[in-house]
Design a protein around this motif. Sequence first.
Motif, mmCIF file in Angstrom:
data_model
loop_
_atom_site.group_PDB
_atom_site.id
_atom_site.type_symbol
_atom_site.label_atom_id
_atom_site.label_comp_id
_atom_site.label_asym_id
_atom_site.label_seq_id
_atom_site.Cartn_x
_atom_site.Cartn_y
_atom_site.Cartn_z
ATOM 1 N N VAL A 262 16.372 6.687 7.254
ATOM 2 C CA VAL A 262 15.251 7.520 7.696
ATOM 3 C C VAL A 262 14.202 7.611 6.603
ATOM 4 O O VAL A 262 12.990 7.500 6.862
ATOM 5 N N ALA A 263 14.648 7.773 5.362
ATOM 6 C CA ALA A 263 13.711 7.877 4.240
ATOM 7 C C ALA A 263 12.925 6.584 4.045
ATOM 8 O O ALA A 263 11.780 6.606 3.568
ATOM 9 N N ALA A 264 13.529 5.465 4.428
ATOM 10 C CA ALA A 264 12.891 4.161 4.219
ATOM 11 C C ALA A 264 12.294 3.597 5.496
ATOM 12 O O ALA A 264 11.963 2.408 5.556
ATOM 13 N N ASP A 265 12.108 4.431 6.517
ATOM 14 C CA ASP A 265 11.687 3.893 7.815
ATOM 15 C C ASP A 265 10.333 3.191 7.753
ATOM 16 O O ASP A 265 10.151 2.135 8.370
ATOM 17 N N ASP A 266 9.378 3.743 7.028
ATOM 18 C CA ASP A 266 8.071 3.089 6.920
ATOM 19 C C ASP A 266 8.201 1.707 6.286
ATOM 20 O O ASP A 266 7.554 0.744 6.729
ATOM 21 N N TYR A 267 9.021 1.642 5.255
ATOM 22 C CA TYR A 267 9.250 0.350 4.596
ATOM 23 C C TYR A 267 9.886 -0.640 5.565
ATOM 24 O O TYR A 267 9.446 -1.795 5.674
ATOM 25 N N LEU A 268 10.922 -0.208 6.284
ATOM 26 C CA LEU A 268 11.622 -1.118 7.192
ATOM 27 C C LEU A 268 10.708 -1.622 8.306
ATOM 28 O O LEU A 268 10.778 -2.785 8.705
ATOM 29 N N LYS A 269 9.862 -0.752 8.808
ATOM 30 C CA LYS A 269 8.930 -1.150 9.855
ATOM 31 C C LYS A 269 8.005 -2.254 9.366
ATOM 32 O O LYS A 269 7.676 -3.194 10.100
ATOM 33 N N ALA A 270 7.587 -2.157 8.101
ATOM 34 C CA ALA A 270 6.674 -3.146 7.527
ATOM 35 C C ALA A 270 7.403 -4.398 7.058
ATOM 36 O O ALA A 270 6.871 -5.511 7.125
ATOM 37 N N ALA A 271 8.648 -4.224 6.572
ATOM 38 C CA ALA A 271 9.335 -5.320 5.891
ATOM 39 C C ALA A 271 9.755 -6.443 6.825
ATOM 40 O O ALA A 271 9.714 -7.620 6.445
ATOM 41 N N ALA A 272 10.195 -6.096 8.026
ATOM 42 C CA ALA A 272 10.709 -7.138 8.924
ATOM 43 C C ALA A 272 9.694 -8.259 9.155
ATOM 44 O O ALA A 272 10.022 -9.445 8.979
ATOM 45 N N PRO A 273 8.447 -7.962 9.533
ATOM 46 C CA PRO A 273 7.484 -9.059 9.731
ATOM 47 C C PRO A 273 7.050 -9.732 8.437
ATOM 48 O O PRO A 273 6.517 -10.854 8.482
ATOM 49 N N VAL A 274 7.255 -9.076 7.298
ATOM 50 C CA VAL A 274 6.927 -9.709 6.020
ATOM 51 C C VAL A 274 7.982 -10.747 5.663
ATOM 52 O O VAL A 274 7.676 -11.865 5.229
ATOM 53 N N VAL A 275 9.249 -10.391 5.849
ATOM 54 C CA VAL A 275 10.361 -11.271 5.470
ATOM 55 C C VAL A 275 10.511 -12.434 6.446
ATOM 56 O O VAL A 275 10.777 -13.568 6.043
ATOM 57 N N ARG A 276 10.320 -12.185 7.730
ATOM 58 C CA ARG A 276 10.491 -13.246 8.724
ATOM 59 C C ARG A 276 9.342 -14.247 8.637
ATOM 60 O O ARG A 276 8.175 -13.864 8.608
ATOM 61 N N VAL A 277 9.680 -15.519 8.616
ATOM 62 C CA VAL A 277 8.629 -16.538 8.545
ATOM 63 C C VAL A 277 7.929 -16.653 9.892
ATOM 64 O O VAL A 277 8.524 -16.421 10.945
#
Length: 324
Positions: A262-277
């Motif tokens: 929950v604390a990292a939700d903003d990061y997780l929302k952003a990270a998935a499209p960054v990491v996926r090619v």
Amino acid sequence: MSTPAAGPLLLLDGASLWFRAFYAIPEKITAPDGRPVNALRGFTDMVAALVKQHSPSRLVVCLDLDWRPQFRVDLIPSYKAHRVAEVTESGAETGGFEAEEVPDTLTPQVDMIMEVLAAAGIATGGAEGLEADDVIGTLATIERDSPVIVVSGDRDLLQLVRDTPEPPVQVFYVGRGLSKAELWGPAEVAAKYGVPEQNAGPAYADMAALRGDASDGLPGVAGIGDKSAAQLISKFGSVEALRAAAADPESDLAKGVRAKLVAADDYLKAAAPVVRVVQDANVELSGPDLLPYTPADPERLQALAAAYNAESPIKRLVTALAKR
């Protein structure tokens, strides 16, 4: 219906390979005019060795047309930020734009490499505003005829491995050098990282988003490491499903893990499209990706070999092309 080619499609992560060549071979190796040619010689030898080992029917050297795409920086500003170096303290020489820190003696050799590839008849590919990873991701995803072998020292590309749908995609990981390279498919990724074999590629990408990656400036979720990231993705299937579970008080998540997510939700929302090619880039090739048995312009290639003190590696490349 097209007939599958006899050999695989080889997709080379260009910058990954010529950076490794640059640092593996002494700069004292120079052209007759004194310019260093260590990266050129090493990269050419790598291509020759890869052609000899894998006998590809098609080959593309994939390029970074933007090594730090804006859409990724917009989502996670720290993305590759530690690799950025201002050319001057004021940034005057770059007009204020950021540039990747590349050794001064490597940059001219990239142009030399492009000349050699063109004369040999080996295709290059790029996509405006995107990284080589995205070019590789697109070409691997859309391939329908030949088995695909991705060659890179970047573990991020393990997300592309697949057995189905055919043709299969494997990654020839050269992070420890070409002599110690390993061929990774879904089974190997699953065994190493503890993700489900049937979904090993996408699961690896989501695991990487969770745990973070210091080399790319991705902080990850505090308190979530490799093992716990793999367990969570194996159980919930994706970052999106995991975020939904964290937001659902009835879901099967331990209290401590839920709090971290929950604390990292903003990061997780952003990270998935960054990491996926990117898998649907507008890739432009310099020419046909069919690998020739003889150089496209042998006279030009011979002249470049002499000009760049690269007779031996270029001879090995020509031999590898002919004998596969």
